[in-house]
Motif scaffolding. Structure first.
Motif, PDB file in Angstrom:
ATOM      1  N   ILE A   1     -14.138  -5.699  -5.160  1.00  0.00           N
ATOM      2  CA  ILE A   1     -13.293  -6.489  -4.263  1.00  0.00           C
ATOM      3  C   ILE A   1     -13.440  -5.990  -2.833  1.00  0.00           C
ATOM      4  N   ALA A   2     -13.427  -4.665  -2.648  1.00  0.00           N
ATOM      5  CA  ALA A   2     -13.572  -4.107  -1.303  1.00  0.00           C
ATOM      6  C   ALA A   2     -14.944  -4.429  -0.719  1.00  0.00           C
TER       7      ALA A   2
ATOM      8  N   VAL B   1      -5.404  -4.786   2.253  1.00  0.00           N
ATOM      9  CA  VAL B   1      -5.047  -4.500   3.646  1.00  0.00           C
ATOM     10  C   VAL B   1      -6.228  -4.864   4.541  1.00  0.00           C
ATOM     11  N   GLY B   2      -7.438  -4.448   4.124  1.00  0.00           N
ATOM     12  CA  GLY B   2      -8.629  -4.798   4.887  1.00  0.00           C
ATOM     13  C   GLY B   2      -8.841  -6.299   4.985  1.00  0.00           C
TER      14      GLY B   2
ATOM     15  N   VAL C   1      -6.994  -1.667  -5.007  1.00  0.00           N
ATOM     16  CA  VAL C   1      -6.747  -3.098  -4.819  1.00  0.00           C
ATOM     17  C   VAL C   1      -5.845  -3.330  -3.611  1.00  0.00           C
ATOM     18  N   CYS C   2      -4.740  -2.584  -3.523  1.00  0.00           N
ATOM     19  CA  CYS C   2      -3.849  -2.740  -2.369  1.00  0.00           C
ATOM     20  C   CYS C   2      -4.574  -2.400  -1.075  1.00  0.00           C
TER      21      CYS C   2
ATOM     22  N   GLN D   1       0.829  -1.207   0.000  1.00  0.00           N
ATOM     23  CA  GLN D   1       0.000   0.000   0.000  1.00  0.00           C
ATOM     24  C   GLN D   1       0.865   1.260   0.000  1.00  0.00           C
ATOM     25  N   ALA D   2       1.971   1.239   0.734  1.00  0.00           N
ATOM     26  CA  ALA D   2       2.865   2.399   0.756  1.00  0.00           C
ATOM     27  C   ALA D   2       3.467   2.657  -0.623  1.00  0.00           C
ATOM     28  N   LEU D   3       3.764   1.587  -1.356  1.00  0.00           N
ATOM     29  CA  LEU D   3       4.310   1.731  -2.703  1.00  0.00           C
ATOM     30  C   LEU D   3       3.243   2.133  -3.714  1.00  0.00           C
TER      31      LEU D   3
END
Length: 586
Positions: free
Chosen positions: A447-448, A418-419, A413-414, A405-407
């Motif tokens: 997706i989320a 994380v979730g 999607v990232c 996520q940082a990148l």
């Protein structure tokens, strides 16, 4: 405002009054000035009711405005914080009175000027197509992505990934705003004019802190020189940001994987479709990758693209595992044979080892090799995070997906994954908050929505889970497991007839087309039919069902852990004894 003010922290947010900045983790949120002042006023008086007239006087001291303006600012604050007016975590409305900031707030001293990001933190924006042929858009996008991929392999650089950089495609945004949103010090932008076999590429490097140009160049070359152009641009960037960490300075940063420009163009087009994934785009990607391989059988990258496309079909239940994963394995093996230095090839093969072969040590080695070759790839970090989740190394998994996520800070999607990882780690409140933040930015992120549905089930919010999963099914055109997850929720909340109806539909659908056996097993779990669920899981092992690698850590299956048949399924998956996470089974 005072010249020195404390920093306020609440949940995953940090509020810097002096810099007029609010961060979610390391990502800066955008609030209009009056909305920021409204939030600051409430946070300063957290835990106390703030009447509307006092808010109006403090935020608009010199003019008279209506309560409607204040209401609009409150709504903007809630949207930024992904707060729900019906179940608030941060701002509670006090009927006919005012508002209260209800989350715990920590004051951590006096704000200091935030350190600007270094020049070695960089984003490559999509190159603009200034030619007359709109079909060249794919070529321009691909050129930008290939530069990103080249730079992520260089130690000492922090390179923003494709999804986040392409959020700015076609938008007229000030370089300093891009720098603040992505936390980068340097921006590369450019344009491409392609005419026949000629290319004109213009590129300029910009200091994101002040908008000044650091370097610019124009290249007039033949089309087949595109790899040399990319390599020259990459080296100019490294020189400008003073990165000298190349292990082999003479080795090209951008390799000419093919001399066939038709194959190269088809590959770039396929990758553009692959990023879109659903809605028929994956099939278009596969067609392009297949044509690229036919045009140049020695070009390794299209084999990776086709392998990843097939694996995606299998993982999400759109394709029968036996039909897709063996082909993906063969394609990835071919790519490694053609070019063993491709991080993409090792990652593609490790993905198949994880979801098809269940060869966990080999998968771990594959991802490690891929990250050694390309340490800055957000996608490989994300897939490695999935591996760590599946084998139960939850703290490492959360850290790895947050690294992805940082990148790729703007990637839905990232962020969604994380979730999902927090959900697998049995941290439902954090998972729900993370996924709601994603959906506040992108309400139709299927997706989320899907992941949020499972997290809500874990939290016992069955009615909301059902509505969320219905929306997930709608926007993804019937994603596998979404209807069955609704059946799980209905069964758990006592709606047994409705759950049985979904089960009958799933069984009828399985007689017409492929349905993973673990999908109706979810409904059995909701209905308390553990033996029937175990029957289906045992059948799933024979199918090599894509959900199976997750079952040891998914909260939905917690109740089965004590059952010997479930442990035998894990043994067949070679997962028994691997998890470092254990939730008490009651």
């Amino acid at each position: 405002m005072s010249t020195a003010a404390p920093t306020y922290r609440f949940a995953n947010f940090t509020l810097h009054p002096n810099e007029r900045q609010i961060l979610e983790g390391t990502r800066e949120l955008v609030l209009r000035p009056k909305a920021f002042d409204t939030l600051l006023c409430l946070v300063r008086r957290h835990g106390h009711a703030v009447p509307k007239d006092e808010l109006l006087d403090e935020v608009w001291p010199d003019i008279n405005v209506s309560e409607a303006v204040l209401t609009h600012c409150i709504a903007e604050v809630r949207q930024a914080l992904s707060d729900d007016v019906r179940k608030p975590r941060f701002v509670r409305t006090l009927s006919r009175h005012g508002y209260k900031f209800i989350a715990p707030v920590v004051e951590v001293g006096v704000t200091a000027a935030a350190s600007p990001p270094p020049r070695s933190a960089i984003v490559v924006l999509p190159f603009a197509n200034i030619g007359s042929d709109p079909e060249n858009e794919y070529f321009c996008d691909g050129l930008s992505e290939e530069l990103i991929n080249a730079l992520t392999k260089v130690g000492g650089l922090d390179v923003v990934a494709h999804s986040s950089s392409f959020c700015f495609k076609g938008r007229d945004v000030d370089a300093r705003d891009i720098g603040r949103q992505l936390n980068v010090g340097t921006i590369l932008e450019g344009s491409v004019r392609r005419s026949g076999d000629r290319l004109r590429v213009s590129a300029q490097l910009i200091d994101a802190r002040n908008g000044y140009h650091l370097w610019c160049e124009q290249y007039d070359r033949r089309l087949e020189d595109v790899f040399a152009i990319q390599d020259e641009i990459a080296r100019a960037i490294l020189a400008s940001v003073e990165v000298t960490s190349l292990n082999d300075p003479a080795r090209p940063l951008v390799k000419a994987g093919t001399s066939n420009m038709d194959a190269y163009g088809l590959y770039l087009r396929g990758r553009a479709f692959w990023h879109l994934r659903f809605g028929g785009y994956l099939e278009k990607a596969m067609e392009c990758f297949g044509r690229a391989i036919a045009a140049d059988p020695g070009f390794a990258l299209p084999y990776c693209g086709l392998a990843d496309s097939l694996s995606t079909l299998g993982i999400w239940g759109f394709g029968r595992p036996l039909d897709v994963f063996p082909k993906a394995a063969t394609l990835a093996d071919t790519a490694i044979r053609l070019d063993g230095s491709l991080a993409e090839a090792h990652a593609s093969r490790a993905l198949v080892r994880m979801f098809w072969d269940w060869e966990w040590e080999e998968a771990e080695r594959g991802f490690a090799r891929a990250l050694q070759l390309n340490p800055g790839s957000a996608l490989i970090h994300l897939w490695n995070g999935h591996y760590l989740s599946i084998v139960g190394r939850m703290e490492e998994a959360v850290a790895e997906v947050r690294r992805a996520q940082a990148l790729d800070p703007l990637s839905p999607v990232c962020a969604a994954n994380v979730g999902w990882t927090l959900h697998l780690a049995h941290r439902p409140d954090e998972a729900i908050a993370e996924l709601r933040r994603v959906l506040a930015r992108e309400p139709l992120n299927g997706i989320a929505l899907f992941y949020l549905g499972f997290a809500l089930i874990d939290a016992g919010a069955y009615a909301e889970a059902i509505e969320t999963l219905r929306e997930a099914s709608r926007v993804t055109d019937g994603m596998a497991f979404s209807e069955e997850a609704i059946g799980l929720a209905r069964g758990l909340c006592g709606q047994h007839e409705e759950a049985l109806g979904i089960l009958r539909e799933a069984e009828a659908r399985s007689r017409r087309s492929y349905v993973p056996s673990s999908a109706p097993a979810l409904i059995d779990l909701g209905l308390g039919r553990d033996e029937e669920a175990l029957d289906r899981l045992e059948q799933s092992v024979e199918q090599r069902d894509p959900l199976l690698p997750w079952i040891k850590v998914m909260p939905a299956f917690d109740r089965l852990h004590a059952h010997p048949r479930f442990q035998r399924v894990l043994l067949r998956l070679r997962l028994r004894g691997r998890s470092q996470h254990r939730k008490t089974i009651v």
